[in-house]
Design a protein around this motif. Structure first.
Motif, PDB file in Angstrom:
ATOM      1  N   LEU A  36      -5.851   4.112  -1.469  1.00  0.00           N
ATOM      2  CA  LEU A  36      -4.723   3.188  -1.378  1.00  0.00           C
ATOM      3  C   LEU A  36      -5.217   1.748  -1.435  1.00  0.00           C
ATOM      4  O   LEU A  36      -4.613   0.891  -2.094  1.00  0.00           O
ATOM      5  CB  LEU A  36      -3.945   3.441  -0.086  1.00  0.00           C
ATOM      6  CG  LEU A  36      -2.668   2.615   0.101  1.00  0.00           C
ATOM      7  CD1 LEU A  36      -1.682   2.874  -1.028  1.00  0.00           C
ATOM      8  CD2 LEU A  36      -2.027   2.934   1.449  1.00  0.00           C
ATOM      9  N   ARG A  37      -6.334   1.470  -0.763  1.00  0.00           N
ATOM     10  CA  ARG A  37      -6.891   0.116  -0.772  1.00  0.00           C
ATOM     11  C   ARG A  37      -7.313  -0.277  -2.191  1.00  0.00           C
ATOM     12  O   ARG A  37      -7.050  -1.409  -2.637  1.00  0.00           O
ATOM     13  CB  ARG A  37      -8.092   0.057   0.181  1.00  0.00           C
ATOM     14  CG  ARG A  37      -8.677  -1.329   0.354  1.00  0.00           C
ATOM     15  CD  ARG A  37      -9.788  -1.324   1.373  1.00  0.00           C
ATOM     16  NE  ARG A  37      -9.292  -0.983   2.713  1.00  0.00           N
ATOM     17  CZ  ARG A  37      -9.502   0.172   3.325  1.00  0.00           C
ATOM     18  NH1 ARG A  37     -10.219   1.132   2.735  1.00  0.00           N
ATOM     19  NH2 ARG A  37      -9.020   0.393   4.532  1.00  0.00           N
ATOM     20  N   LEU A  38      -7.959   0.631  -2.919  1.00  0.00           N
ATOM     21  CA  LEU A  38      -8.362   0.346  -4.293  1.00  0.00           C
ATOM     22  C   LEU A  38      -7.150   0.071  -5.175  1.00  0.00           C
ATOM     23  O   LEU A  38      -7.156  -0.852  -5.999  1.00  0.00           O
ATOM     24  CB  LEU A  38      -9.163   1.530  -4.860  1.00  0.00           C
ATOM     25  CG  LEU A  38     -10.551   1.759  -4.268  1.00  0.00           C
ATOM     26  CD1 LEU A  38     -11.145   3.066  -4.802  1.00  0.00           C
ATOM     27  CD2 LEU A  38     -11.481   0.586  -4.590  1.00  0.00           C
ATOM     28  N   SER A  39      -6.107   0.867  -5.013  1.00  0.00           N
ATOM     29  CA  SER A  39      -4.902   0.699  -5.817  1.00  0.00           C
ATOM     30  C   SER A  39      -4.244  -0.654  -5.570  1.00  0.00           C
ATOM     31  O   SER A  39      -3.897  -1.371  -6.513  1.00  0.00           O
ATOM     32  CB  SER A  39      -3.910   1.822  -5.504  1.00  0.00           C
ATOM     33  OG  SER A  39      -2.646   1.553  -6.095  1.00  0.00           O
ATOM     34  N   LEU A  40      -4.088  -1.022  -4.298  1.00  0.00           N
ATOM     35  CA  LEU A  40      -3.426  -2.286  -3.983  1.00  0.00           C
ATOM     36  C   LEU A  40      -4.275  -3.490  -4.415  1.00  0.00           C
ATOM     37  O   LEU A  40      -3.735  -4.526  -4.812  1.00  0.00           O
ATOM     38  CB  LEU A  40      -3.127  -2.361  -2.487  1.00  0.00           C
ATOM     39  CG  LEU A  40      -2.072  -1.380  -1.978  1.00  0.00           C
ATOM     40  CD1 LEU A  40      -1.836  -1.568  -0.485  1.00  0.00           C
ATOM     41  CD2 LEU A  40      -0.756  -1.547  -2.736  1.00  0.00           C
ATOM     42  N   THR A  41      -5.595  -3.343  -4.341  1.00  0.00           N
ATOM     43  CA  THR A  41      -6.468  -4.424  -4.809  1.00  0.00           C
ATOM     44  C   THR A  41      -6.276  -4.658  -6.299  1.00  0.00           C
ATOM     45  O   THR A  41      -6.153  -5.803  -6.762  1.00  0.00           O
ATOM     46  CB  THR A  41      -7.940  -4.092  -4.519  1.00  0.00           C
ATOM     47  OG1 THR A  41      -8.132  -3.952  -3.108  1.00  0.00           O
ATOM     48  CG2 THR A  41      -8.857  -5.183  -5.027  1.00  0.00           C
ATOM     49  N   LYS A  42      -6.236  -3.584  -7.075  1.00  0.00           N
ATOM     50  CA  LYS A  42      -6.027  -3.711  -8.525  1.00  0.00           C
ATOM     51  C   LYS A  42      -4.680  -4.354  -8.830  1.00  0.00           C
ATOM     52  O   LYS A  42      -4.567  -5.223  -9.706  1.00  0.00           O
ATOM     53  CB  LYS A  42      -6.117  -2.333  -9.188  1.00  0.00           C
ATOM     54  CG  LYS A  42      -7.514  -1.743  -9.212  1.00  0.00           C
ATOM     55  CD  LYS A  42      -7.510  -0.365  -9.863  1.00  0.00           C
ATOM     56  CE  LYS A  42      -8.902   0.250  -9.866  1.00  0.00           C
ATOM     57  NZ  LYS A  42      -8.880   1.618 -10.465  1.00  0.00           N
ATOM     58  N   GLU A  80      -9.571  -9.291  -1.163  1.00  0.00           N
ATOM     59  CA  GLU A  80      -9.968  -8.306  -0.152  1.00  0.00           C
ATOM     60  C   GLU A  80      -9.324  -8.524   1.219  1.00  0.00           C
ATOM     61  O   GLU A  80      -8.783  -7.569   1.798  1.00  0.00           O
ATOM     62  CB  GLU A  80     -11.484  -8.273  -0.023  1.00  0.00           C
ATOM     63  CG  GLU A  80     -11.988  -7.173   0.893  1.00  0.00           C
ATOM     64  CD  GLU A  80     -13.502  -7.082   0.908  1.00  0.00           C
ATOM     65  OE1 GLU A  80     -14.037  -6.474   1.845  1.00  0.00           O
ATOM     66  OE2 GLU A  80     -14.147  -7.621  -0.020  1.00  0.00           O
ATOM     67  N   PRO A  81      -9.332  -9.753   1.779  1.00  0.00           N
ATOM     68  CA  PRO A  81      -8.716  -9.920   3.107  1.00  0.00           C
ATOM     69  C   PRO A  81      -7.225  -9.601   3.130  1.00  0.00           C
ATOM     70  O   PRO A  81      -6.736  -9.010   4.094  1.00  0.00           O
ATOM     71  CB  PRO A  81      -8.965 -11.410   3.411  1.00  0.00           C
ATOM     72  CG  PRO A  81     -10.120 -11.793   2.554  1.00  0.00           C
ATOM     73  CD  PRO A  81      -9.974 -10.992   1.308  1.00  0.00           C
ATOM     74  N   LEU A  82      -6.505  -9.989   2.065  1.00  0.00           N
ATOM     75  CA  LEU A  82      -5.076  -9.711   2.025  1.00  0.00           C
ATOM     76  C   LEU A  82      -4.814  -8.219   1.927  1.00  0.00           C
ATOM     77  O   LEU A  82      -3.955  -7.673   2.631  1.00  0.00           O
ATOM     78  CB  LEU A  82      -4.429 -10.441   0.850  1.00  0.00           C
ATOM     79  CG  LEU A  82      -2.925 -10.195   0.648  1.00  0.00           C
ATOM     80  CD1 LEU A  82      -2.141 -10.529   1.909  1.00  0.00           C
ATOM     81  CD2 LEU A  82      -2.412 -10.998  -0.539  1.00  0.00           C
TER      82      LEU A  82
END
Length: 214
Positions: free
Chosen positions: A50-56, A89-91
């Motif tokens: 999920l973190r990878l998806s939202l970062t993209k 990354e922080p967001l």
């Protein structure tokens, strides 16, 4: 003959159980969100994917916003995307916590992450975002009743044997829907991806582009 009949019935029941299992998972996730049960939500989410998806999504939205005002080559876009990863990354980290995810799934807006609701004061919130944000209390994942589950069923898109995507709220236009992807691992369906609606991606991109241009 009876043995074959029982075997066929067993297979049929297994297929029925498999078919309804993602909706049972959505129902339980919805109950956990409504109860603000962070532990139960954490059990049903793969936070790494999920973190990878939202970062993209965050980076793509921010780079698109900058590209709309500048003439960027493909190489420039790639460099900007790579360089802005540390800013995103922080967001993203603030979005991908059980508590913030509950906030996001409950009403469709992650206030805990410091993002003002659409339509609230702030010059960076566009008219389109304000219009999309009307009635944000109905933007969450609601799957606690048969009618709500059936509405999600109508939006379901299979992704192979162990994956499924549902979009919600089903009464909104496509650009104002979330797209939630589930994947079966072992005996548990988990959230592995959450595609954000246009207005929320726009709000996140505004936060990032502001940081990039400082």
């Amino acid at each position: 003959m009876t043995r074959w009949w029982l075997s066929g019935l067993a297979v049929l029941l297994m297929w029925i159980a498999y078919g309804i299992s993602p909706y049972v998972a959505l129902y339980r996730l919805s109950l956990a969100v409504q109860a603000h049960d962070a532990a139960a939500v954490a059990e049903r989410v793969n936070f790494r994917t999920l973190r990878l998806s939202l970062t993209k999504q965050a980076l793509a939205a921010a780079v698109d916003a900058i590209a709309a005002r500048r003439d960027l080559s493909a190489r420039d876009r790639a460099i900007l995307t790579e360089a802005s990863g540390a800013l995103a990354e922080p967001l993203v980290e603030s979005l991908v916590t059980p508590e913030t995810l509950i906030d996001l799934l409950d009403d469709g807006w992650p206030v805990r992450a410091g993002l003002a609701r659409q339509g609230e004061s702030g010059p960076e919130v566009t008219g389109a975002a304000r219009d999309a944000g009307k009635g944000t209390d109905h933007l969450g994942l609601h799957a606690a009743s048969p009618a709500q589950l059936f509405a999600l069923f109508r939006t379901a898109e299979p992704r192979g044997f162990r994956g499924m995507v549902v979009s919600y709220p089903p009464d909104r236009s496509i650009e104002n829907r979330f797209r939630l992807r589930l994947r079966l691992r072992g005996w548990t369906w988990r959230v592995i991806d959450l595609e954000l609606p246009t207005a929320l991606r726009e709000r996140i991109s505004q936060r990032l582009t502001g940081a990039m241009q400082r």
